[in-house]
Design a protein around this motif. Sequence first.
Motif, PDB file in Angstrom:
ATOM      1  N   MET A 136       9.344 -15.344   6.174  1.00 49.72           N
ATOM      2  CA  MET A 136      10.507 -15.899   6.864  1.00 49.72           C
ATOM      3  C   MET A 136      10.125 -16.811   8.024  1.00 49.72           C
ATOM      4  N   THR A 137       8.995 -16.517   8.675  1.00 46.30           N
ATOM      5  CA  THR A 137       8.677 -17.229   9.921  1.00 46.30           C
ATOM      6  C   THR A 137       7.245 -17.735   9.974  1.00 46.30           C
ATOM      7  N   GLY A 138       6.537 -17.695   8.857  1.00 51.63           N
ATOM      8  CA  GLY A 138       5.135 -18.092   8.871  1.00 51.63           C
ATOM      9  C   GLY A 138       4.939 -19.597   8.867  1.00 51.63           C
ATOM     10  N   GLY A 139       3.826 -20.042   9.457  1.00 56.34           N
ATOM     11  CA  GLY A 139       3.492 -21.458   9.460  1.00 56.34           C
ATOM     12  C   GLY A 139       2.117 -21.669  10.058  1.00 56.34           C
ATOM     13  N   PHE A 140       1.493 -22.780   9.706  1.00 53.74           N
ATOM     14  CA  PHE A 140       0.165 -23.092  10.222  1.00 53.74           C
ATOM     15  C   PHE A 140       0.267 -23.873  11.526  1.00 53.74           C
ATOM     16  N   ARG A 141      -0.712 -23.656  12.408  1.00 54.34           N
ATOM     17  CA  ARG A 141      -0.752 -24.300  13.706  1.00 54.34           C
ATOM     18  C   ARG A 141      -2.165 -24.799  13.996  1.00 54.34           C
ATOM     19  N   LEU A 142      -2.239 -25.778  14.868  1.00 55.51           N
ATOM     20  CA  LEU A 142      -3.538 -26.320  15.263  1.00 55.51           C
ATOM     21  C   LEU A 142      -4.205 -25.494  16.342  1.00 55.51           C
ATOM     22  N   GLU A 143      -3.423 -24.659  17.035  1.00 57.09           N
ATOM     23  CA  GLU A 143      -3.953 -23.795  18.088  1.00 57.09           C
ATOM     24  C   GLU A 143      -3.441 -22.377  17.899  1.00 57.09           C
ATOM     25  N   GLY A 144      -4.264 -21.403  18.271  1.00 52.75           N
ATOM     26  CA  GLY A 144      -3.858 -20.014  18.181  1.00 52.75           C
ATOM     27  C   GLY A 144      -2.883 -19.650  19.279  1.00 52.75           C
ATOM     28  N   GLY A 145      -2.122 -18.585  19.049  1.00 49.44           N
ATOM     29  CA  GLY A 145      -1.149 -18.129  20.044  1.00 49.44           C
ATOM     30  C   GLY A 145      -0.885 -16.653  19.896  1.00 49.44           C
ATOM     31  N   LYS A 146       0.156 -16.165  20.568  1.00 49.62           N
ATOM     32  CA  LYS A 146       0.412 -14.727  20.584  1.00 49.62           C
ATOM     33  C   LYS A 146       0.878 -14.211  19.228  1.00 49.62           C
ATOM     34  N   HIS A 147       1.344 -15.103  18.345  1.00 48.59           N
ATOM     35  CA  HIS A 147       1.792 -14.678  17.025  1.00 48.59           C
ATOM     36  C   HIS A 147       0.807 -15.066  15.922  1.00 48.59           C
ATOM     37  N   THR A 148      -0.413 -15.434  16.280  1.00 47.71           N
ATOM     38  CA  THR A 148      -1.414 -15.770  15.272  1.00 47.71           C
ATOM     39  C   THR A 148      -1.821 -14.506  14.521  1.00 47.71           C
ATOM     40  N   ARG A 149      -1.708 -14.542  13.197  1.00 44.23           N
ATOM     41  CA  ARG A 149      -2.075 -13.391  12.368  1.00 44.23           C
ATOM     42  C   ARG A 149      -3.370 -13.638  11.592  1.00 44.23           C
ATOM     43  N   VAL A 150      -3.629 -14.916  11.260  1.00 39.63           N
ATOM     44  CA  VAL A 150      -4.807 -15.252  10.470  1.00 39.63           C
ATOM     45  C   VAL A 150      -5.448 -16.506  11.056  1.00 39.63           C
ATOM     46  N   THR A 151      -6.777 -16.495  11.155  1.00 33.02           N
ATOM     47  CA  THR A 151      -7.524 -17.685  11.545  1.00 33.02           C
ATOM     48  C   THR A 151      -8.363 -18.127  10.358  1.00 33.02           C
ATOM     49  N   LEU A 152      -8.124 -19.354   9.926  1.00 31.70           N
ATOM     50  CA  LEU A 152      -8.854 -19.917   8.804  1.00 31.70           C
ATOM     51  C   LEU A 152      -9.943 -20.822   9.376  1.00 31.70           C
ATOM     52  N   ARG A 153     -11.182 -20.348   9.341  1.00 25.50           N
ATOM     53  CA  ARG A 153     -12.300 -21.096   9.892  1.00 25.50           C
ATOM     54  C   ARG A 153     -12.927 -21.959   8.798  1.00 25.50           C
ATOM     55  N   THR A 154     -13.066 -23.258   9.073  1.00 30.87           N
ATOM     56  CA  THR A 154     -13.683 -24.170   8.121  1.00 30.87           C
ATOM     57  C   THR A 154     -14.795 -24.954   8.818  1.00 30.87           C
ATOM     58  N   ASP A 155     -15.546 -25.709   8.030  1.00 30.53           N
ATOM     59  CA  ASP A 155     -16.625 -26.510   8.601  1.00 30.53           C
ATOM     60  C   ASP A 155     -16.101 -27.716   9.374  1.00 30.53           C
ATOM     61  N   ALA A 156     -14.769 -27.906   9.371  1.00 28.24           N
ATOM     62  CA  ALA A 156     -14.175 -28.992  10.146  1.00 28.24           C
ATOM     63  C   ALA A 156     -13.353 -28.477  11.321  1.00 28.24           C
ATOM     64  N   GLY A 157     -13.335 -27.165  11.529  1.00 27.52           N
ATOM     65  CA  GLY A 157     -12.545 -26.591  12.612  1.00 27.52           C
ATOM     66  C   GLY A 157     -11.639 -25.487  12.116  1.00 27.52           C
ATOM     67  N   ASP A 158     -10.881 -24.906  13.023  1.00 32.13           N
ATOM     68  CA  ASP A 158     -10.038 -23.762  12.706  1.00 32.13           C
ATOM     69  C   ASP A 158      -8.580 -24.167  12.514  1.00 32.13           C
ATOM     70  N   LEU A 159      -7.898 -23.431  11.634  1.00 38.41           N
ATOM     71  CA  LEU A 159      -6.467 -23.575  11.416  1.00 38.41           C
ATOM     72  C   LEU A 159      -5.874 -22.182  11.535  1.00 38.41           C
ATOM     73  N   TYR A 160      -4.726 -22.072  12.215  1.00 39.30           N
ATOM     74  CA  TYR A 160      -4.167 -20.769  12.550  1.00 39.30           C
ATOM     75  C   TYR A 160      -2.838 -20.545  11.826  1.00 39.30           C
ATOM     76  N   PHE A 161      -2.661 -19.327  11.325  1.00 44.38           N
ATOM     77  CA  PHE A 161      -1.414 -18.943  10.671  1.00 44.38           C
ATOM     78  C   PHE A 161      -0.635 -18.062  11.630  1.00 44.38           C
ATOM     79  N   ASP A 162       0.486 -18.572  12.115  1.00 47.41           N
ATOM     80  CA  ASP A 162       1.365 -17.828  13.009  1.00 47.41           C
ATOM     81  C   ASP A 162       2.525 -17.257  12.208  1.00 47.41           C
ATOM     82  N   ASP A 163       2.968 -16.052  12.591  1.00 46.44           N
ATOM     83  CA  ASP A 163       4.042 -15.397  11.850  1.00 46.44           C
ATOM     84  C   ASP A 163       4.704 -14.352  12.743  1.00 46.44           C
TER      85      ASP A 163
END
Length: 282
Positions: A84-111
Amino acid sequence: MPELPEVETTRRKIEPLLLDRTILEVQHDAPHKYRDTHLAAGRRVTGLSRRGKYLMLHLAAAEAAHDQGADSPHDLEFIVHLGMTGGFRLEGGKHTRVTLRTDAGDLYFDDPRRFGKMAVVRPGEYAGMPTLAAMGPEPLSADFREEDFAELAAQAGAVKPWLLSQKPVSGVGNIYADESLWMAGLHPTQTRLTREEAGRLYHAVRDVMGRAVEAGGSSLGRGEGNYRQHDGLSGLFQHAHNVYGKGGEPCPRCGTPIEKSVVAQRGTHHCPQCQPLRRETV
């Protein structure tokens, strides 16, 4: 939320960040919600696609993992359901549930509401995801045929729950069901559509979904669970809504106040003048 237009917008926006990148690690603390994500480590993202409301990252076979005796050297799919409320972000925050680490940097899943899910599986092995396994055709694809849709609609129960089931057509959720039914002039609880009614609905679904995708989806309200793109931008299709979220406001077609009700446990909006319930037997 999010529905097909929001997920497609997400796919388009994050594709440049992930395509041809290697996933180094998937960090989270909920293995029951994000299943087998460790299998993505060391694999290259060869493509991003979408099926209905599901986002799919296609992962190349890990030759190095095979040489080391890993369990799964084959190509894999990284399935993401935003909930219902999930989405990817360029920066982590208080609702970050998953961090996707890649060789080009991190992408954060907030929910914020924690309904999102992820799983890494063999391509097409969706036994644990029955909605995905039984999903109907994409509404903007050639596989979505008016004749097939009309044949199914002639035997269907209440039309709105039928659309929400994902079986006649994929990706239509609460917002776009209400908008499509208003455009087609059909009551949300109408059953057993005639050939002419089904044709109107078929074209309405294609029109509404196409315009919503081009507008970047719908962003509703200002709360933490409000859909927005990974760069913080909001969708724009909410400005084109005719009935959804407009209970009590005049219908843009006839001026009759829009009614809000509950159909299949979902808030539902329709115009009682433009969308009368046909009671005679088909």
